[in-house]
Design an enzyme around this catalytic site. Structure first.
Site, PDB file in Angstrom:
ATOM      1  N   HIS A 134      27.851 -19.999  31.688  1.00  0.00           N
ATOM      2  CA  HIS A 134      26.693 -20.972  31.187  1.00  0.00           C
ATOM      3  C   HIS A 134      26.557 -21.083  32.330  1.00  0.00           C
ATOM      4  CE1 HIS A 134      28.175 -25.458  30.895  1.00  0.00           C
ATOM      5  NE2 HIS A 134      28.294 -25.137  31.935  1.00  0.00           N
ATOM      6  N   CYS A 170      25.860 -24.284  25.478  1.00  0.00           N
ATOM      7  CA  CYS A 170      25.343 -25.392  26.874  1.00  0.00           C
ATOM      8  C   CYS A 170      24.035 -24.592  26.823  1.00  0.00           C
ATOM      9  CB  CYS A 170      25.598 -24.919  27.868  1.00  0.00           C
ATOM     10  SG  CYS A 170      26.216 -23.208  27.741  1.00  0.00           S
TER      11      CYS A 170
END
Length: 570
Positions: free
Chosen positions: A524, A219
């Site tokens: 994240h 990510c």
């Protein structure tokens, strides 16, 4: 004083059709609305549109031109007291029925009525008078009440572009009278070139939005690639085949070719998520620190990707490089060290690709009032402006950190101050949320940031101008009437804290934001990006529509701004 550019003449009604590359040369091809086509036989509606467009553009630039409405300035009270004041002002566009300035204000092009859309006053006006065409004030777009939709017309677009150019020239002359600029020359393709363009052009639906697959804790890479894709300068460079993977002489591990393939995939028309395996593999081969499936820092990947694209660019140099990376992100940071004994100033210039800002968590006040620099939401103690103030604030050096070359004293006390000598076209910020001093930790402090950023007061030129004004004020007070110490100190502090006039080439617009959720090692990354005037949330393969309020309320880790007015590249 420089004269304002002459107004572009209206197009004769007999030659209203502008150049068309679509292949359809019929009169209907230039008109998106049959009702508007009928009304264009008279030049009155064109004249009304030009006057309203000029007013709207001047109103948007009212801060730079100094034509603010009285209620927008605190000195309105002084102007009322001083009858000789000749400050110009523009009226604020408001509904003539309910006097509101909100709710999408429309101006009728067939009379002098101005009404709001939300209160349905402009709709009622069109229904009762039979007037068809109105102009939305904010965007200068045309609305047809009969078609019940916004309509497009190339002739009105041509008038708007002419007024847009004229307004930009006026703002430039007012704010930067000594700046030399290249003259704008409108290009019209000859018949032969226009035929080649029509023959070699294939229309495609608007693309550029696509999700990216997470290939195992990637990510951090996906958010950086999305910011690259939505960077206007990088997009224009790679979509115009400035670096083509088919013509590149570097056969392997070329990051420029990987960027070209990435833009090709995003604008191919495919809507399914894309897995940038080749880009990731090339980064692994080019930078061993990023190899593996462990979670990496997005900012480190960003810097590494910029360095790799620069290294494989044709004609890459260490200094004064003309590659796309330096044309887009490179700026110059000036460091001024001032000796406190003899006031000698030593300056050094350093190239930068981004700015890393420290965060200082602050406690909320019990009263809830935590704004120290104004009344705007982005002016609190935990704001981007506050971080930039600390970044450019004079810092006192230790006695063993500086030796003055003028007074010859070693271990002399001095101050160091940073400023932007050259602002880059794209300004990227990293907010230092990760600390490694006393163990790994993350700073969760909320930092407010604006959709439009003015960097004028942080430039070297603005600092010099402020110092010269302060010196003149001090000289005037010494040569004029004597002043008390308290009054002189207060005037000095107020002049130091006062901001300088906005320079248009120092204004930036936000186009991408990177956020980090969770802990430092197991978090994240997500992103927001602006595409065709709308904000979108980018979470790996998920692409959803977002609002600007949602973007500005996010807990940002990296911010990307692009200049509102780009400089000419001589």
């Amino acid at each position: 004083m420089a004269t304002a550019p002459s107004s572009p003449p209206l197009i004769p009604t007999s030659k209203l059709l502008t150049q068309d590359f679509s292949g359809d040369h019929s009169p209907a091809a230039a008109h998106g609305c049959p009702h508007l086509k009928q009304m264009k036989k008279s030049s009155e509606i064109l004249t009304n549109y030009q006057v309203l467009a000029r007013y709207c553009l001047h109103y948007k630039s009212r801060h730079a031109l100094g034509i603010l409405p009285p209620r927008d300035r605190k000195r309105a009270k002084l102007e009322k007291q001083d009858s000789s004041s000749s400050t110009k002002s523009l009226p604020t566009p408001s509904c003539l029925t309910c006097d509101t300035t909100l709710g999408r204000i429309h101006a009728c092009l067939q009379c002098v009525y101005v009404g709001c859309w939300k209160g349905e006053h402009v709709q009622n006006h069109c229904a009762t008078t039979g007037h068809v065409i109105s102009m939305e004030i904010n965007r200068c777009t045309l609305y047809c009440s009969t078609c019940k939709d916004f309509v497009y017309d190339r002739d009105f677009e041509n008038i708007y572009n002419g007024e847009l150019l004229r307004n930009a020239e006026i703002v430039s002359m007012v704010q930067e009278p000594g700046l030399k600029r290249a003259h704008f020359i409108r290009w019209n393709a000859p018949n032969k070139e226009a035929a080649l363009i029509r023959a070699g052009t294939r229309l495609k639906p608007c693309q550029g939005l696509r999700g990216l697959r997470n290939m195992g804790s990637t990510c951090f890479m996906n958010v950086i690639l999305q910011c690259f894709i939505h960077n206007p300068l990088l997009r224009g460079y790679f979509l115009s085949d400035q670096h083509s993977s088919k013509r590149c002489e570097i056969k392997t591990e070329c990051m420029g070719c990987e960027m070209d393939q990435l833009f090709t995939q995003f604008y191919s028309g495919v809507k399914s998520p894309y897995g940038p395996c080749s880009f990731l593999h090339t980064m692994w081969m080019s930078s061993s620190d990023l190899a593996g499936y462990a979670q990496q820092d997005a900012h480190e990947f960003f810097i590494s990707a910029l360095n790799q694209i620069h290294a494989k660019s044709p004609g890459a140099k260490l200094h004064h490089c003309g590659c796309i990376i330096h044309k887009t992100f490179a700026g110059v940071l000036q460091s001024d060290v001032t000796c406190l004994n003899c006031a000698n100033v030593t300056s050094a210039n350093d190239p930068i690709l981004d700015i890393s800002l420290d965060l200082r968590p602050t406690k909320r006040s019990k009263s809830g009032v935590n704004k120290i620099r104004g009344t705007h939401d982005n002016d609190g103690p935990n704001s981007l402006a506050d971080c930039l103030d600390r970044y450019t604030h004079p810092e006192k050096l230790g006695t063993n950190e500086y030796n003055c070359s003028k007074c010859g004293k070693t271990g002399q006390e001095a101050t160091k101050q940073l400023s932007m000598k050259v602002l880059p076209p794209v300004l990227s910020f990293q907010l230092k949320r990760f600390e490694h001093s006393m163990g790994a930790s993350k700073i969760e402090t909320k930092i407010k940031f604006p959709a439009q950023l003015d960097m004028t007061q942080y430039t070297t030129a603005a600092r010099k101008l402020k110092k010269s004004k302060l010196a003149k004020m001090n000289g005037a007070s010494e040569n004029g009437s004597p002043s008390t110490p308290s009054s002189s100190s207060s005037s000095s502090s107020s002049s130091t804290n006062s901001s300088v006039e906005i320079i248009p080439t120092c204004v930036y617009n936000l186009f991408a934001v990177i956020n980090h959720q969770g802990k430092m090692d197991t978090g994240h990354y997500t992103a927001f990006a602006r595409h065709r005037g709308e904000w979108f949330s980018l979470d790996d393969h998920k692409v959803t529509l977002a609002s600007q309020k949602e973007v500005l309320n996010s807990n940002a880790y990296m911010l990307f701004y692009v200049k509102q007015n780009l400089d000419y590249d001589f």
